[in-house]
Motif scaffolding. Structure first.
Motif, PDB file in Angstrom:
ATOM      1  N   PRO A  31       0.817  -1.227   0.000  1.00  0.00           N
ATOM      2  CA  PRO A  31       0.000   0.000   0.000  1.00  0.00           C
ATOM      3  C   PRO A  31       0.846   1.271   0.000  1.00  0.00           C
ATOM      4  O   PRO A  31       0.405   2.304  -0.486  1.00  0.00           O
ATOM      5  N   ASP A  32       2.079   1.185   0.549  1.00  0.00           N
ATOM      6  CA  ASP A  32       2.876   2.398   0.648  1.00  0.00           C
ATOM      7  C   ASP A  32       4.286   2.072   0.148  1.00  0.00           C
ATOM      8  O   ASP A  32       5.072   1.413   0.840  1.00  0.00           O
ATOM      9  N   LEU A  33       4.606   2.550  -1.033  1.00  0.00           N
ATOM     10  CA  LEU A  33       5.880   2.165  -1.645  1.00  0.00           C
ATOM     11  C   LEU A  33       7.089   2.744  -0.904  1.00  0.00           C
ATOM     12  O   LEU A  33       8.171   2.159  -0.925  1.00  0.00           O
ATOM     13  N   ALA A  34       6.876   3.861  -0.221  1.00  0.00           N
ATOM     14  CA  ALA A  34       7.990   4.438   0.554  1.00  0.00           C
ATOM     15  C   ALA A  34       8.354   3.490   1.706  1.00  0.00           C
ATOM     16  O   ALA A  34       9.535   3.249   1.986  1.00  0.00           O
ATOM     17  N   ASP A  35       7.339   2.940   2.357  1.00  0.00           N
ATOM     18  CA  ASP A  35       7.567   1.965   3.440  1.00  0.00           C
ATOM     19  C   ASP A  35       8.277   0.720   2.906  1.00  0.00           C
ATOM     20  O   ASP A  35       9.164   0.161   3.551  1.00  0.00           O
ATOM     21  N   TYR A  36       7.829   0.282   1.755  1.00  0.00           N
ATOM     22  CA  TYR A  36       8.416  -0.912   1.119  1.00  0.00           C
ATOM     23  C   TYR A  36       9.898  -0.667   0.827  1.00  0.00           C
ATOM     24  O   TYR A  36      10.759  -1.472   1.186  1.00  0.00           O
ATOM     25  N   ASP A  37      10.199   0.482   0.225  1.00  0.00           N
ATOM     26  CA  ASP A  37      11.595   0.790  -0.095  1.00  0.00           C
ATOM     27  C   ASP A  37      12.445   0.912   1.175  1.00  0.00           C
ATOM     28  O   ASP A  37      13.604   0.488   1.200  1.00  0.00           O
ATOM     29  N   ALA A  38      11.844   1.472   2.209  1.00  0.00           N
ATOM     30  CA  ALA A  38      12.587   1.624   3.472  1.00  0.00           C
ATOM     31  C   ALA A  38      12.927   0.246   4.044  1.00  0.00           C
ATOM     32  O   ALA A  38      14.053   0.009   4.509  1.00  0.00           O
ATOM     33  N   ALA A  39      11.980  -0.682   3.996  1.00  0.00           N
ATOM     34  CA  ALA A  39      12.238  -2.032   4.522  1.00  0.00           C
ATOM     35  C   ALA A  39      13.325  -2.720   3.686  1.00  0.00           C
ATOM     36  O   ALA A  39      14.219  -3.378   4.231  1.00  0.00           O
ATOM     37  N   LEU A  40      13.274  -2.540   2.373  1.00  0.00           N
ATOM     38  CA  LEU A  40      14.297  -3.164   1.512  1.00  0.00           C
ATOM     39  C   LEU A  40      15.683  -2.588   1.811  1.00  0.00           C
ATOM     40  O   LEU A  40      16.681  -3.305   1.792  1.00  0.00           O
ATOM     41  N   LYS A  41      15.701  -1.294   2.113  1.00  0.00           N
ATOM     42  CA  LYS A  41      16.994  -0.656   2.419  1.00  0.00           C
ATOM     43  C   LYS A  41      17.588  -1.270   3.690  1.00  0.00           C
ATOM     44  O   LYS A  41      18.787  -1.573   3.758  1.00  0.00           O
ATOM     45  N   VAL A  42      16.736  -1.480   4.691  1.00  0.00           N
ATOM     46  CA  VAL A  42      17.210  -2.101   5.934  1.00  0.00           C
ATOM     47  C   VAL A  42      17.743  -3.502   5.634  1.00  0.00           C
ATOM     48  O   VAL A  42      18.842  -3.878   6.047  1.00  0.00           O
ATOM     49  N   LEU A  43      16.933  -4.265   4.880  1.00  0.00           N
ATOM     50  CA  LEU A  43      17.326  -5.645   4.548  1.00  0.00           C
ATOM     51  C   LEU A  43      18.662  -5.698   3.820  1.00  0.00           C
ATOM     52  O   LEU A  43      19.480  -6.583   4.090  1.00  0.00           O
ATOM     53  N   SER A  44      18.864  -4.752   2.925  1.00  0.00           N
ATOM     54  CA  SER A  44      20.091  -4.823   2.127  1.00  0.00           C
ATOM     55  C   SER A  44      21.322  -4.513   2.965  1.00  0.00           C
ATOM     56  O   SER A  44      22.445  -4.801   2.554  1.00  0.00           O
ATOM     57  N   GLY A  45      21.102  -3.965   4.180  1.00  0.00           N
ATOM     58  CA  GLY A  45      22.245  -3.737   5.071  1.00  0.00           C
ATOM     59  C   GLY A  45      22.480  -4.894   6.028  1.00  0.00           C
ATOM     60  O   GLY A  45      23.491  -4.929   6.737  1.00  0.00           O
ATOM     61  N   TYR A  46      21.545  -5.856   6.071  1.00  0.00           N
ATOM     62  CA  TYR A  46      21.694  -6.996   6.990  1.00  0.00           C
ATOM     63  C   TYR A  46      22.753  -7.978   6.483  1.00  0.00           C
ATOM     64  O   TYR A  46      22.992  -8.059   5.277  1.00  0.00           O
ATOM     65  N   PRO A  47      23.324  -8.762   7.386  1.00  0.00           N
ATOM     66  CA  PRO A  47      24.288  -9.786   6.940  1.00  0.00           C
ATOM     67  C   PRO A  47      23.598 -10.850   6.081  1.00  0.00           C
ATOM     68  O   PRO A  47      22.393 -11.084   6.238  1.00  0.00           O
ATOM     69  N   PRO A  48      24.355 -11.484   5.201  1.00  0.00           N
ATOM     70  CA  PRO A  48      23.773 -12.577   4.408  1.00  0.00           C
ATOM     71  C   PRO A  48      23.375 -13.734   5.321  1.00  0.00           C
ATOM     72  O   PRO A  48      24.008 -13.949   6.350  1.00  0.00           O
TER      73      PRO A  48
END
Ligand code: PEP
Ligand code: CO
Length: 457
Positions: A31-48
């Motif tokens: 519903p909110d693409l800004a929220d989605y992008d924010a979550a992806l940004k967090v994920l991309s900083g997590y360890p593999p």
């Protein structure tokens, strides 16, 4: 040349986000693409969650399956749940997989590569984007990575932060799997003892008594020869790899990392990931994403797949013909398997593609019971596996493995099996969030039946 000696050609014009220029089906309506992008940004900083070297090791093991020197057991939940998340539930699922693997190893006479549908199996494709109950239409449940199962508008709204919870639950599950499989839980004689308990307690256990006794004698023989878990670590510990359907591509992209050793890209959300039956369009976003990562990958192949289509998928996903890179998971239904699979086996063999062929006997055999439950019958599951073996025998190819949905819990979701579950039993403990799973006893029962088939072939 990669460090494991394989030559994958460089995928042309690929990047972890090149799938975004293609049509991506089965994606959540965030519903909110800004929220989605924010979550992806967090994920991309997590360890593999996994390392490239592990994915390469699994690829090498699958290469031995592709050329008939090992068997693949891929098994676990249809959809993992945020609620049913405990050490007990992880241990019970692992226990069943280990029990099945011992029976299959003995009967096939080759190593069994164990891959769980676990530690990341949180997103589900749906045949309809919405569900209507008593005149009310809501978005379908798409797995806990996306939304919740309750039939309310709030529950069904996709929430991007769920991707972070899926990541954390995958990490904790993987951590426990590593501890259990390396810490003694997977000890061969102990797993065999569980199987003996199964045989003793099962109403039709006598059927398997002879096989269990043979395994028992083999273990005693090894011990008498001085092969015990002090001298042979493989008797005491094992590898259980992780896999899931890589459906939500934003999540997968965010966990895709460049391997510092080789410069290759790996989706570090799991060791192996697969493309589902509904997302295997050659020009679609999923095939685009998968072609550039170097993990071992799977692709479901349903009853409508033509030889040409399958060959095009092989070319797109494994142009370098790297053994173990591509596993084709047929899911045709018990009636269609023998005739449906043979032309595909022939085409792929003639084209020289070194794939692993494995049988998902679950997704082509689902029906709704008179009581309104989505279910599968044990006999149909077994019949599809039988048909799979027959097709391979006829084409002189290696029936590489099975892919099943199961749980260690004592649920009543699939009919039949050694306890002969009936339609009226389905309501007792019907707990799945998506498709019906074999319970612990039905799963071990199935392994013994497949063992009989393996010994015959
Ligand atoms: C699944 O494996 O849970 C699934 C949805 O399978 P398929 O893509 O084969 O329908
Ligand atoms: Co399923």
């Amino acid at each position: 040349m990669s460090d494991d000696g394989t030559t994958h050609p460089e995928p042309s014009a690929w990047s972890p986000d090149s799938w975004r220029s293609r049509e991506a089906v089965q994606q959540p309506d965030w519903p909110d693409l800004a929220d989605y992008d924010a979550a992806l940004k967090v994920l991309s900083g997590y360890p593999p969650l996994v390392f490239a070297g592990e994915a390469r090791a699994l690829r090498a093991s699958l290469a031995t399956v592709a050329d008939g020197r090992a068997f693949l057991l891929q098994a676990g939940d249809c959809a993992e749940s945020f609620e049913a998340f405990s050490a007990d539930s992880i241990r019970e699922r692992l226990k069943v997989i280990l029990q099945m693997a011992v029976v299959l190893t003995y009967s096939a006479g080759v190593p069994v590569v164990k891959v769980g549908r676990i530690a990341g199996q949180f997103a589900k494709p749906r045949s309809s984007p919405t569900e209507t109950v008593e005149g009310i239409e809501l978005p379908s449940f798409r797995g806990h990575l996306v939304n919740d199962i309750g039939f309310t508008a709030a529950a069904r709204t996709p929430v991007p932060e769920r991707m972070l919870q899926a990541y954390h639950q995958s990490a904790a599950t993987l951590n426990l799997l590593r501890a259990f499989t390396k810490g003694g839980f997977a000890d061969l004689s102990r797993v065999h003892q569980w199987n003996q308990e199964f045989v003793a307690a099962s109403p039709q256990g006598q059927r398997y008594e002879q096989l269990a006794d043979e395994i028992d004698r083999a273990l005693r023989f090894m011990e008498a020869c001085g092969l015990d878990h002090d001298t042979v670590p493989a008797l005491h510990q094992t590898d259980v790899w992780t896999s899931h359907e890589a459906l939500v591509l934003g999540y997968e992209e965010a966990l895709t990392r460049e391997d510092s050793l080789t410069g290759d890209w790996y989706d570090c959300s799991a060791h192996m990931i697969w493309i589902g039956e509904r997302t295997r369009d050659l020009d679609g976003a999923h095939v685009e994403f998968f072609r550039g990562i170097r993990n071992p990958i799977g692709c479901k192949v349903g009853p409508t797949a033509t030889p040409d289509e399958v060959l095009e998928l092989c070319e797109a996903l494994n142009p370098g013909r790297v053994p173990g890179r591509l596993t084709l998971i047929s899911r045709m239904g018990a009636e269609k398997i023998t005739d449906g699979l043979r032309p595909l086996l022939r085409a792929v063999t003639d084209a020289g593609h070194p794939v692993v062929w494995t049988c998902d006997p679950m997704h082509g055999n689902t029906f709704t019971s008179p009581g309104g439950r989505k279910t599968r019958h044990f006999d149909a599951i077994l019949a599809e596996i039988k048909g799979f073996f027959e097709a391979h025998r006829a084409e002189d190819t290696w029936p590489g493995g099975v892919h099943v949905e199961l749980t260690g819990d004592d649920v009543t979701e699939c009919l039949g099996g050694s306890e002969d579950l009936l339609d009226g039993d389905l309501d007792l403990r019907y707990e799945t969030m998506c498709d019906p799973r074999l319970n612990g006893r039905q799963s071990v029962d199935l392994a013994f039946r497949v063992a009989e088939l393996l010994r015959k072939s």
